[in-house]
Design an enzyme around this catalytic site. Structure first.
Site, PDB file in Angstrom:
ATOM      1  N   GLY A  20      -0.379 -30.385 -48.972  1.00 48.14           N
ATOM      2  CA  GLY A  20      -1.740 -30.755 -49.383  1.00 48.14           C
ATOM      3  C   GLY A  20      -1.669 -32.000 -50.264  1.00 48.14           C
ATOM      4  N   ALA A  22      -1.616 -32.318 -53.484  1.00 44.95           N
ATOM      5  CA  ALA A  22      -0.658 -32.251 -54.601  1.00 44.95           C
ATOM      6  C   ALA A  22       0.761 -32.523 -54.116  1.00 44.95           C
ATOM      7  CB  ALA A  22      -0.741 -30.885 -55.280  1.00 44.95           C
ATOM      8  N   SER A  48      -6.272 -26.308 -48.598  1.00 40.84           N
ATOM      9  CA  SER A  48      -7.643 -26.553 -49.066  1.00 40.84           C
ATOM     10  C   SER A  48      -7.943 -28.035 -49.164  1.00 40.84           C
ATOM     11  CB  SER A  48      -7.848 -25.916 -50.443  1.00 40.84           C
ATOM     12  OG  SER A  48      -7.777 -24.526 -50.352  1.00 40.84           O
ATOM     13  N   ALA A  50      -7.635 -30.636 -47.331  1.00 42.47           N
ATOM     14  CA  ALA A  50      -8.317 -31.294 -46.209  1.00 42.47           C
ATOM     15  C   ALA A  50      -9.780 -30.856 -46.123  1.00 42.47           C
ATOM     16  CB  ALA A  50      -7.592 -30.991 -44.913  1.00 42.47           C
ATOM     17  N   GLN A  53     -14.910 -31.292 -50.274  1.00 46.72           N
ATOM     18  CA  GLN A  53     -16.149 -31.978 -49.863  1.00 46.72           C
ATOM     19  C   GLN A  53     -16.802 -32.778 -50.969  1.00 46.72           C
ATOM     20  OE1 GLN A  53     -18.968 -29.139 -48.441  1.00 46.72           O
ATOM     21  NE2 GLN A  53     -17.747 -28.553 -46.670  1.00 46.72           N
ATOM     22  N   GLY A  54     -16.557 -32.381 -52.222  1.00 46.81           N
ATOM     23  CA  GLY A  54     -17.322 -32.990 -53.324  1.00 46.81           C
ATOM     24  C   GLY A  54     -16.724 -34.323 -53.717  1.00 46.81           C
ATOM     25  N   HIS A 239     -17.275 -19.878 -55.371  1.00 41.79           N
ATOM     26  CA  HIS A 239     -18.236 -20.942 -55.119  1.00 41.79           C
ATOM     27  C   HIS A 239     -19.582 -20.287 -54.864  1.00 41.79           C
ATOM     28  CE1 HIS A 239     -20.233 -24.478 -53.661  1.00 41.79           C
ATOM     29  NE2 HIS A 239     -19.192 -25.198 -54.025  1.00 41.79           N
ATOM     30  N   HIS A 344     -13.057 -19.130 -54.160  1.00 38.42           N
ATOM     31  CA  HIS A 344     -12.970 -20.562 -53.879  1.00 38.42           C
ATOM     32  C   HIS A 344     -11.794 -21.241 -54.551  1.00 38.42           C
ATOM     33  CE1 HIS A 344     -14.491 -24.477 -52.805  1.00 38.42           C
ATOM     34  NE2 HIS A 344     -14.612 -24.853 -54.065  1.00 38.42           N
ATOM     35  N   SER A 384     -10.033 -30.326 -59.668  1.00 32.00           N
ATOM     36  CA  SER A 384      -8.792 -29.751 -59.135  1.00 32.00           C
ATOM     37  C   SER A 384      -7.979 -30.758 -58.332  1.00 32.00           C
ATOM     38  CB  SER A 384      -9.081 -28.511 -58.298  1.00 32.00           C
ATOM     39  OG  SER A 384     -10.217 -28.713 -57.522  1.00 32.00           O
TER      40      SER A 384
HETATM   41  C1  LIG Z   1     -13.975 -25.901 -48.978  1.00 27.31           C
HETATM   42  C2  LIG Z   1     -13.357 -26.456 -50.248  1.00 27.31           C
HETATM   43  C3  LIG Z   1     -13.931 -27.553 -50.888  1.00 27.31           C
HETATM   44  C4  LIG Z   1     -13.349 -28.075 -52.050  1.00 27.31           C
HETATM   45  N1  LIG Z   1     -13.895 -29.190 -52.627  1.00 27.31           N
HETATM   46  C5  LIG Z   1     -13.265 -29.748 -53.700  1.00 27.31           C
HETATM   47  C6  LIG Z   1     -13.715 -30.981 -54.236  1.00 27.31           C
HETATM   48  O1  LIG Z   1     -14.641 -31.582 -53.749  1.00 27.31           O
HETATM   49  N2  LIG Z   1     -13.065 -31.480 -55.319  1.00 27.31           N
HETATM   50  C7  LIG Z   1     -11.993 -30.851 -55.896  1.00 27.31           C
HETATM   51  O2  LIG Z   1     -11.444 -31.358 -56.882  1.00 27.31           O
HETATM   52  N3  LIG Z   1     -11.540 -29.690 -55.376  1.00 27.31           N
HETATM   53  C8  LIG Z   1     -12.135 -29.135 -54.294  1.00 27.31           C
HETATM   54  N4  LIG Z   1     -11.654 -27.971 -53.774  1.00 27.31           N
HETATM   55  C9  LIG Z   1     -10.413 -27.416 -54.319  1.00 27.31           C
HETATM   56  C10 LIG Z   1      -9.264 -28.291 -53.868  1.00 27.31           C
HETATM   57  O3  LIG Z   1      -9.466 -28.665 -52.515  1.00 27.31           O
HETATM   58  C11 LIG Z   1      -7.932 -27.579 -54.006  1.00 27.31           C
HETATM   59  O4  LIG Z   1      -7.797 -27.061 -55.295  1.00 27.31           O
HETATM   60  C12 LIG Z   1      -6.803 -28.562 -53.748  1.00 27.31           C
HETATM   61  O5  LIG Z   1      -6.975 -29.201 -52.510  1.00 27.31           O
HETATM   62  C13 LIG Z   1      -5.467 -27.863 -53.782  1.00 27.31           C
HETATM   63  O6  LIG Z   1      -4.511 -28.800 -53.356  1.00 27.31           O
HETATM   64  P1  LIG Z   1      -3.003 -28.341 -53.229  1.00 27.31           P
HETATM   65  O7  LIG Z   1      -2.265 -29.517 -52.687  1.00 27.31           O
HETATM   66  O8  LIG Z   1      -2.579 -27.738 -54.499  1.00 27.31           O
HETATM   67  O9  LIG Z   1      -3.034 -27.158 -52.162  1.00 27.31           O
HETATM   68  P2  LIG Z   1      -3.471 -27.157 -50.625  1.00 27.31           P
HETATM   69  O10 LIG Z   1      -4.212 -28.360 -50.242  1.00 27.31           O
HETATM   70  O11 LIG Z   1      -4.104 -25.837 -50.357  1.00 27.31           O
HETATM   71  O12 LIG Z   1      -2.083 -27.240 -49.858  1.00 27.31           O
HETATM   72  C14 LIG Z   1      -1.168 -26.166 -49.893  1.00 27.31           C
HETATM   73  C15 LIG Z   1      -0.059 -26.461 -48.927  1.00 27.31           C
HETATM   74  O13 LIG Z   1       0.971 -25.489 -49.094  1.00 27.31           O
HETATM   75  C16 LIG Z   1       1.349 -24.994 -47.823  1.00 27.31           C
HETATM   76  N5  LIG Z   1       1.874 -23.638 -48.030  1.00 27.31           N
HETATM   77  C17 LIG Z   1       1.340 -22.626 -48.752  1.00 27.31           C
HETATM   78  N6  LIG Z   1       2.152 -21.562 -48.732  1.00 27.31           N
HETATM   79  C18 LIG Z   1       3.221 -21.900 -47.981  1.00 27.31           C
HETATM   80  C19 LIG Z   1       4.402 -21.223 -47.583  1.00 27.31           C
HETATM   81  N7  LIG Z   1       4.649 -19.955 -47.950  1.00 27.31           N
HETATM   82  N8  LIG Z   1       5.292 -21.889 -46.797  1.00 27.31           N
HETATM   83  C20 LIG Z   1       5.049 -23.165 -46.391  1.00 27.31           C
HETATM   84  N9  LIG Z   1       3.948 -23.859 -46.747  1.00 27.31           N
HETATM   85  C21 LIG Z   1       3.050 -23.224 -47.529  1.00 27.31           C
HETATM   86  C22 LIG Z   1       0.086 -25.078 -46.977  1.00 27.31           C
HETATM   87  O14 LIG Z   1       0.372 -25.072 -45.590  1.00 27.31           O
HETATM   88  C23 LIG Z   1      -0.466 -26.427 -47.462  1.00 27.31           C
HETATM   89  O15 LIG Z   1       0.186 -27.478 -46.798  1.00 27.31           O
HETATM   90  C24 LIG Z   1     -12.209 -27.444 -52.604  1.00 27.31           C
HETATM   91  C25 LIG Z   1     -11.644 -26.330 -51.971  1.00 27.31           C
HETATM   92  C26 LIG Z   1     -12.208 -25.845 -50.785  1.00 27.31           C
HETATM   93  C27 LIG Z   1     -11.571 -24.659 -50.113  1.00 27.31           C
END
Ligand SMILES: Cc1cc2nc3c(=O)[nH]c(=O)nc-3n(C[C@H](O)[C@H](O)[C@H](O)COP(=O)(O)OP(=O)(O)OC[C@H]3O[C@@H](n4cnc5c(N)ncnc54)[C@H](O)[C@@H]3O)c2cc1C
Length: 523
Positions: A20, A22, A48, A50, A53-54, A239, A344, A384
């Site tokens: 994702g 991060a 999450s 991808a 939306q905000g 949410h 959410h 986030s």
């Molecule tokens: C519908 C929606 C709308 C949102 N809108 C906003 C917004 O507008 N602004 C904002 O700041 N936040 C928003 N958020 C929250 C934000 O999107 C998330 O907090 C953020 O994207 C998290 O990023 P991340 O990289 O930590 O995790 P993610 O993007 O969830 O990525 C996690 C990754 O880890 C991988 N993974 C997980 N477990 C395993 C495993 N066991 N083995 C291998 N791979 C694994 C997944 O495949 C993925 O690639 C929204 C969330 C949602 C659901």
């Protein structure tokens, strides 16, 4: 398949789990240091990120200031934010947006060429950068994934499902991941001197969620099973306005719609938020979500009415929401959108310091799976993605400085694997019923029973143990917190204690809280 390691892969440099925002941003910031990025699904398209939306919050307007951003974050956090972390994130925010611009993120601009800034609930200023209205998550994720693919120091490996951290002499030295399916499943041990978890949240442990199904709290569970300290797991944000059309996961009607002036109404067209909070529909998320939840449990239906505020420009300004509505035969330009709250965002996670270090040597955490102290008991909208960027940069800086030392890494025993399953329905429904917007001791005890039953039925299978560890931590911390605060509401303890305290607990403490439910988790 049990107990056999099919392959050992030595990673030069760092190992990032998660593709994702991060994980990808951290990998890019580590370049040119070699990094292996492992992800279960396609990098930049799953998780999450991808779906966001905000947008991303950053004090960039001439009339705005990082101090105002920090103050809004602290106000939303209901007394549990770490002020030093909040200040650091709010200060770093404009620089991280500049990084995204360098990587090619196509943020929306005004006619004069400056970045367009939107307003969201509980932000005192317009400070949300966005892409093509509501497509920021998809566009930024795609930009980072393309950039990572083109970066020679980054090795992207998709289709690996991590199930357990490898620990030797008290240090995290890698992780076990499976690839393939059925008889072709292989277990691979990836060894690295720095392991960075970027595995996202836990929404899919709930029956009604906006999160993709891979958001199952597995990274948190893996870290907890390896003895890492966990912080604030009881704080799960719902949410307020998931689109209620019976889909799993539930599509989202972004908060930006309320920022534009959309109102919440019942089936008779009556607004109800004006009687509940001075900011009405723009009140903090937990207040809006709980108000909607109570309308629904009181027998009403709830709708988001965008007809006046957005009207005929809906399809142009909010294409993702428009498509979701259309798929259910709702035209949001002329009809109110049926909505309900959905799990959410997880404020809690693996406890981290200002450099993204967990309590276990060799293990860093970034993004939603981490608990940095930024969000307190309730996340401010659009903070986030920002947290993932700010800590991604900081983790990269820290890891780069530390990787010189050689570390001995004996091979640990292999975990027990079984065919990968979605989280058990029984568990998801119990989480929604008992660890949702309203909680009480008797429900949380019932939930702990369900978790124990689900765990037992799994016979020690590693992926399931990660899920049940995470669910147990949420339930045990919710049981131990005998007050209501932010996103955590106890019907049997509706008051807020004068002195707010963050929760810090290990899996072993969670098990002890389960056995002695009136005891608080250790601060
Ligand atoms: C519908 C929606 C709308 C949102 N809108 C906003 C917004 O507008 N602004 C904002 O700041 N936040 C928003 N958020 C929250 C934000 O999107 C998330 O907090 C953020 O994207 C998290 O990023 P991340 O990289 O930590 O995790 P993610 O993007 O969830 O990525 C996690 C990754 O880890 C991988 N993974 C997980 N477990 C395993 C495993 N066991 N083995 C291998 N791979 C694994 C997944 O495949 C993925 O690639 C929204 C969330 C949602 C659901």
């Amino acid at each position: 398949m049990t107990g056999r390691i099919d392959n050992i892969v030595e990673c030069d440099g760092a190992l990032v789990l998660g593709g994702g925002i991060a994980g990808l941003f951290t990998a890019l910031k580590l370049a040119p240091m070699p990094v292996t990025v492992l992800t279960g699904a396609r990098a930049g398209a799953a998780g999450s990120s991808a779906w966001a939306q905000g947008g991303i919050a950053a004090a960039m307007a001439p009339d705005d200031d990082w101090r105002a951003h920090a103050a809004d974050t602290i106000a939303a956090g209901a007394g549990l934010c770490d002020a030093a972390i909040v200040e650091m994130v709010a200060r770093d925010a404009p620089d991280r947006i500049a990084d995204l611009l360098d990587y090619g993120a196509p943020f929306d601009r005004k006619a004069d060429g400056s970045i367009a800034l939107g307003r969201e609930a509980a932000h005192s200023k317009a400070r949300i950068v966005h892409v093509k209205g509501d497509r920021d998550g998809a566009e930024i994720s795609a930009t980072l994934a393309a950039r990572a693919t083109a970066t020679p120091s980054i090795r992207l490996l998709e289709g690996y499902h991590a199930v357990e951290l490898a620990v030797a002499d008290g240090r995290v030295t890698g992780l076990f991941a499976r690839c393939g399916s059925g008889a072709g499943t292989r277990l691979v041990l990836f060894r690295a001197r720095a392991v960075i978890l970027a595995t996202g949240g836990l929404g899919a442990l709930y029956a009604v969620t906006t999160n993709p199904l891979e958001a199952r709290g597995e990274g948190l569970g893996m870290a907890a099973r390896a003895g890492a300290m966990i912080a604030d797991p009881e704080f799960v944000q719902f949410h307020p306005t998931a689109i209620d059309i019976g889909r799993d996961p539930a599509p989202l009607a972004t908060e930006a719609l309320r920022g534009e002036g959309a109102t919440l109404i019942d089936e008779n067209g009556k607004r109800f938020m004006t009687a509940i909070h001075a900011d009405a529909e723009l009140a903090p998320r937990d207040i809006v979500a709980r108000a909607i939840h109570r309308q629904i449990t009181g027998g009403h239906k709830v709708f988001l009415d965008c007809r006046t505020a957005v009207g005929l420009t809906f399809a142009q300004h909010f294409p993702t929401v428009f498509a979701s509505c259309q798929s259910a035969g709702v035209d949001p330009a002329t009809q109110p959108i049926p909505v309900a709250p959905a799990a959410h965002y997880h404020m809690g996670g693996i406890a981290s310091d200002a450099r993204g270090r967990s309590s276990r040597d060799g293990l860093w955490v970034v993004g939603e799976c981490a608990a940095t102290g930024l969000h307190g008991a309730n996340r401010l909208a659009s903070n986030s993605l920002l947290e993932g960027l700010v800590f991604g940069a900081r983790v990269a800086e820290d890891v780069r400085g530390l990787l010189a030392a050689g570390i001995d890494r004996p091979v640990p025993p292999a975990p027990l694997l079984a065919a990968l399953q979605p989280p058990p329905r029984l568990l998801r429904e119990a989480m929604s019923r008992h660890a949702g917007l309203e909680r009480d001791a008797s429900g949380l005890m019932q939930l702990l029973d369900v978790i124990a039953r689900v765990e037992q039925a799994g016979n020690g299978e590693a992926a399931l143990l990660n899920i049940t560890a995470t669910a147990r931590l949420v339930a045990a911390a919710a049981l131990a917190r005998q007050e209501s605060r932010g996103s955590h509401w106890r019907n049997d303890f509706p008051a807020t204690e004068a002195q707010g305290q963050r929760t810090l607990l290990t899996l072993a403490t969670a098990q002890a809280v389960t056995q002695h439910p009136t005891r608080r988790a250790a601060p």
